[in-house]
Design a protein around this motif. Structure first.
Motif, PDB file in Angstrom:
ATOM      1  N   GLU A 266       0.831  -1.207   0.000  1.00  0.00           N
ATOM      2  CA  GLU A 266       0.000   0.000   0.000  1.00  0.00           C
ATOM      3  C   GLU A 266       0.867   1.258   0.000  1.00  0.00           C
ATOM      4  N   TYR A 267       1.945   1.254   0.798  1.00  0.00           N
ATOM      5  CA  TYR A 267       2.856   2.403   0.787  1.00  0.00           C
ATOM      6  C   TYR A 267       3.487   2.576  -0.601  1.00  0.00           C
ATOM      7  N   ALA A 268       3.867   1.449  -1.223  1.00  0.00           N
ATOM      8  CA  ALA A 268       4.479   1.513  -2.551  1.00  0.00           C
ATOM      9  C   ALA A 268       3.487   2.064  -3.576  1.00  0.00           C
ATOM     10  N   ARG A 269       2.241   1.659  -3.471  1.00  0.00           N
ATOM     11  CA  ARG A 269       1.217   2.156  -4.396  1.00  0.00           C
ATOM     12  C   ARG A 269       1.054   3.669  -4.254  1.00  0.00           C
ATOM     13  N   ARG A 270       0.992   4.149  -3.006  1.00  0.00           N
ATOM     14  CA  ARG A 270       0.812   5.586  -2.784  1.00  0.00           C
ATOM     15  C   ARG A 270       2.032   6.378  -3.253  1.00  0.00           C
ATOM     16  N   LEU A 271       3.230   5.882  -2.934  1.00  0.00           N
ATOM     17  CA  LEU A 271       4.452   6.567  -3.365  1.00  0.00           C
ATOM     18  C   LEU A 271       4.557   6.620  -4.879  1.00  0.00           C
ATOM     19  N   ALA A 272       4.286   5.496  -5.524  1.00  0.00           N
ATOM     20  CA  ALA A 272       4.390   5.433  -6.976  1.00  0.00           C
ATOM     21  C   ALA A 272       3.395   6.384  -7.639  1.00  0.00           C
ATOM     22  N   ARG A 273       2.182   6.449  -7.113  1.00  0.00           N
ATOM     23  CA  ARG A 273       1.195   7.377  -7.670  1.00  0.00           C
ATOM     24  C   ARG A 273       1.639   8.827  -7.482  1.00  0.00           C
ATOM     25  N   MET A 274       2.189   9.113  -6.314  1.00  0.00           N
ATOM     26  CA  MET A 274       2.674  10.466  -6.036  1.00  0.00           C
ATOM     27  C   MET A 274       3.761  10.871  -7.032  1.00  0.00           C
ATOM     28  N   GLN A 280       0.886  -0.209  -9.974  1.00  0.00           N
ATOM     29  CA  GLN A 280       0.453  -1.610  -9.911  1.00  0.00           C
ATOM     30  C   GLN A 280       1.652  -2.546  -9.846  1.00  0.00           C
ATOM     31  N   ARG A 281       2.683  -2.253 -10.611  1.00  0.00           N
ATOM     32  CA  ARG A 281       3.897  -3.078 -10.590  1.00  0.00           C
ATOM     33  C   ARG A 281       4.594  -2.987  -9.229  1.00  0.00           C
ATOM     34  N   CYS A 282       4.641  -1.805  -8.669  1.00  0.00           N
ATOM     35  CA  CYS A 282       5.248  -1.635  -7.344  1.00  0.00           C
ATOM     36  C   CYS A 282       4.444  -2.381  -6.290  1.00  0.00           C
ATOM     37  N   TYR A 283       3.121  -2.316  -6.397  1.00  0.00           N
ATOM     38  CA  TYR A 283       2.258  -3.043  -5.459  1.00  0.00           C
ATOM     39  C   TYR A 283       2.538  -4.539  -5.553  1.00  0.00           C
ATOM     40  N   SER A 284       2.629  -5.083  -6.775  1.00  0.00           N
ATOM     41  CA  SER A 284       2.867  -6.519  -6.961  1.00  0.00           C
ATOM     42  C   SER A 284       4.168  -6.958  -6.307  1.00  0.00           C
ATOM     43  N   ALA A 285       5.233  -6.196  -6.539  1.00  0.00           N
ATOM     44  CA  ALA A 285       6.534  -6.579  -5.987  1.00  0.00           C
ATOM     45  C   ALA A 285       6.480  -6.656  -4.466  1.00  0.00           C
ATOM     46  N   CYS A 286       5.807  -5.687  -3.848  1.00  0.00           N
ATOM     47  CA  CYS A 286       5.759  -5.663  -2.378  1.00  0.00           C
ATOM     48  C   CYS A 286       4.829  -6.735  -1.816  1.00  0.00           C
ATOM     49  N   ILE A 287       3.701  -6.987  -2.487  1.00  0.00           N
ATOM     50  CA  ILE A 287       2.788  -8.006  -1.953  1.00  0.00           C
ATOM     51  C   ILE A 287       3.420  -9.389  -2.053  1.00  0.00           C
ATOM     52  N   LEU A 288       4.383  -9.558  -2.971  1.00  0.00           N
ATOM     53  CA  LEU A 288       5.021 -10.865  -3.172  1.00  0.00           C
ATOM     54  C   LEU A 288       6.328 -11.027  -2.412  1.00  0.00           C
ATOM     55  N   HIS A 289       6.844  -9.989  -1.784  1.00  0.00           N
ATOM     56  CA  HIS A 289       8.212 -10.082  -1.290  1.00  0.00           C
ATOM     57  C   HIS A 289       8.355 -10.995  -0.064  1.00  0.00           C
ATOM     58  N   ARG A 290       7.263 -11.372   0.582  1.00  0.00           N
ATOM     59  CA  ARG A 290       7.327 -12.317   1.702  1.00  0.00           C
ATOM     60  C   ARG A 290       6.769 -13.687   1.325  1.00  0.00           C
ATOM     61  N   LEU A 291       6.636 -13.945   0.046  1.00  0.00           N
ATOM     62  CA  LEU A 291       6.072 -15.215  -0.406  1.00  0.00           C
ATOM     63  C   LEU A 291       6.878 -16.407   0.107  1.00  0.00           C
ATOM     64  N   GLY A 292       8.206 -16.307   0.094  1.00  0.00           N
ATOM     65  CA  GLY A 292       9.045 -17.409   0.556  1.00  0.00           C
ATOM     66  C   GLY A 292       8.862 -17.712   2.032  1.00  0.00           C
ATOM     67  N   ASP A 293       8.786 -16.671   2.855  1.00  0.00           N
ATOM     68  CA  ASP A 293       8.576 -16.877   4.298  1.00  0.00           C
ATOM     69  C   ASP A 293       7.237 -17.555   4.558  1.00  0.00           C
ATOM     70  N   LEU A 294       6.212 -17.120   3.816  1.00  0.00           N
ATOM     71  CA  LEU A 294       4.882 -17.721   3.985  1.00  0.00           C
ATOM     72  C   LEU A 294       4.861 -19.166   3.503  1.00  0.00           C
ATOM     73  N   ALA A 295       5.556 -19.439   2.397  1.00  0.00           N
ATOM     74  CA  ALA A 295       5.642 -20.825   1.905  1.00  0.00           C
ATOM     75  C   ALA A 295       6.351 -21.711   2.918  1.00  0.00           C
ATOM     76  N   LEU A 296       7.360 -21.160   3.566  1.00  0.00           N
ATOM     77  CA  LEU A 296       8.079 -21.911   4.589  1.00  0.00           C
ATOM     78  C   LEU A 296       7.158 -22.247   5.761  1.00  0.00           C
ATOM     79  N   LEU A 297       6.327 -21.301   6.169  1.00  0.00           N
ATOM     80  CA  LEU A 297       5.387 -21.555   7.263  1.00  0.00           C
ATOM     81  C   LEU A 297       4.424 -22.684   6.907  1.00  0.00           C
ATOM     82  N   ARG A 298       4.026 -22.743   5.650  1.00  0.00           N
ATOM     83  CA  ARG A 298       3.148 -23.823   5.210  1.00  0.00           C
ATOM     84  C   ARG A 298       3.855 -25.169   5.298  1.00  0.00           C
ATOM     85  N   CYS A 299       5.150 -25.198   4.969  1.00  0.00           N
ATOM     86  CA  CYS A 299       5.907 -26.448   5.086  1.00  0.00           C
ATOM     87  C   CYS A 299       6.131 -26.820   6.550  1.00  0.00           C
TER      88      CYS A 299
END
Length: 402
Positions: A266-274, A280-299
């Protein structure tokens, strides 16, 4: 052939070129018969070889397979004149009457067109693989003697299914269905804060069946995929094992990582718009940046359910040791576009001497998200990243309070 004719444990062949459709078929089938012995392949030649080598109780094959197409496989199976008739579900993107007339003389058990109707497919599989009123329960295999948590996580890194789900996918899809069909904007609003759904849809939109400019955002993925396929992929995620964490300790860690992902996005989206950048690309990168940690929790949930000991210290140590590696492995295996992977990497650190403005935005946004509510923005406003973006304390304050 009816379900009563099947052996106690049926052997099934799935032949589908698209990796995400293949995975969906696998999950729907295992949801019906978790004990089924599955052979899964991506081309018709491999499927033809397997058919010569093994005896199957059910085949699901796509007409548009490379090498030997699904219709040719069906013809070959019917020429064997097996009794009772081998169940064969033919899948295809062709829904014209000429194609249907071409397939019907070969007596497919079912002719299903893409995007698949999951309820119809599930019902077909239940009719073929289960007796009336029957269900099959599969116990989670126990850990091998002497298995340690680090060894378990090392083995799972290259095959993990990704993160647990944050969003109730059935509710999200239901809310997005209107009188005229699936409302893509509504669906995007419902699921955009879920890293797993975002990653899977972006990966699917970049798979071999789709061409053109690489897709790097959820919005672009939803608009590139057929709406029915998007819906199936999202609903299919709910069929997988451990998509909902059961251990309270793991849930607490997941909540922190989900919140960190959402805040930074959300911060990335607001900064990028400003700054008039690709928000949208900035939002995607940030929403995905903890994907590995979350996948690890599932394992780690898999480890716990298989009988492994788990406490807060072990969870923290596992995240520190394996979280980044899990994320890198997932992004590579799912073939997320290189440009998106590089932008995700910028959320952690800025390497080299030249940075894109989007990279600076996602780096600054994740730094903001890591601040506690009691920490001020003065030091962040003085950082190299903020200075390169020419963003000061007043701009950061507006972004935080927006």
């Amino acid at each position: 052939m009816t379900a009563v004719d099947l052996p106690a444990v049926p052997r099934v062949l799935i032949a589908e070129a698209d990796p995400w459709s293949r995975d969906l078929l696998k999950q729907v089938l295992l949801n019906v018969r978790c004990d089924a012995r599955l052979d899964v392949c991506a081309d018709g030649q491999q499927a033809a070889t397997l058919l010569r080598e093994k005896t199957y109780d059910l085949i699901l094959a796509d007409w548009e397979l490379a090498g030997v197409d699904g219709l040719s496989l069906l013809r070959s199976v019917r020429q064997q004149r097996r009794s009772p008739t081998l169940p064969f579900i033919l899948l295809s993107s062709r829904n014209d009457s000429a194609s249907v007339r071409e397939a019907l003389p070969l007596a497919p058990t079912a002719y299903l067109t893409h995007p698949l109707n999951m309820e119809s497919l599930t019902q077909r599989l239940q009719d073929l693989l289960l007796n009336e009123g029957e269900s099959v329960y599969c116990e989670i295999p126990a850990l091998a003697p002497g298995m340690t948590l680090p060894a378990f996580l090392e083995r799972r890194r290259e095959v993990c299914d990704g993160a647990p789900l944050r969003v109730d996918v059935k509710t999200a899809v239901q809310r997005s269905l209107g009188p005229e069909g699936l409302d893509l904007q509504q669906l995007e609003d419902q699921v955009r804060m879920d890293p797993q759904i975002t990653a899977v849809l972006i990966a699917a939109a970049n798979s071999a069946g789709y061409h053109g400019t690489p897709v790097q955002t959820l919005h672009a993925a939803l608009n590139k995929l057929v709406p029915g396929q998007s819906m199936n992929l999202i609903l299919g995620l709910a069929l997988k094992h451990n998509v909902v964490l059961g251990d309270p300790g793991l849930v607490a860690y997941a909540e922190r990582h989900w919140q960190l992902s959402e805040d930074s996005a959300e911060y990335a989206r607001r900064l990028a718009r400003m700054l008039e950048l690709d928000h949208q690309r900035c939002y995607s990168a940030c929403i995905l940046h903890r994907l590995g940690d979350l996948a690890l929790l599932r394992c780690l949930e898999d480890w716990r359910q298989a009988g492994g000991a788990l406490d807060d210290e072990a969870i923290g140590e596992a995240l520190d040791t394996f979280g980044a590696a899990y994320g890198s492995a997932l992004r590579t295996r799912w073939r997320l576009p290189l440009e998106l992977r590089q932008l995700i990497a910028a959320t952690y650190s800025l390497e080299g001497g030249v940075y894109s403005r989007e990279a600076l935005v996602v780096n600054l946004a994740t730094q903001m998200a890591r601040l506690t509510e009691h920490e001020g923005l003065q030091e962040l406003a003085s950082s190299k990243t903020a200075r390169l973006l020419k963003v000061g304390l007043s701009e950061l304050t507006r972004v935080r309070k927006a």
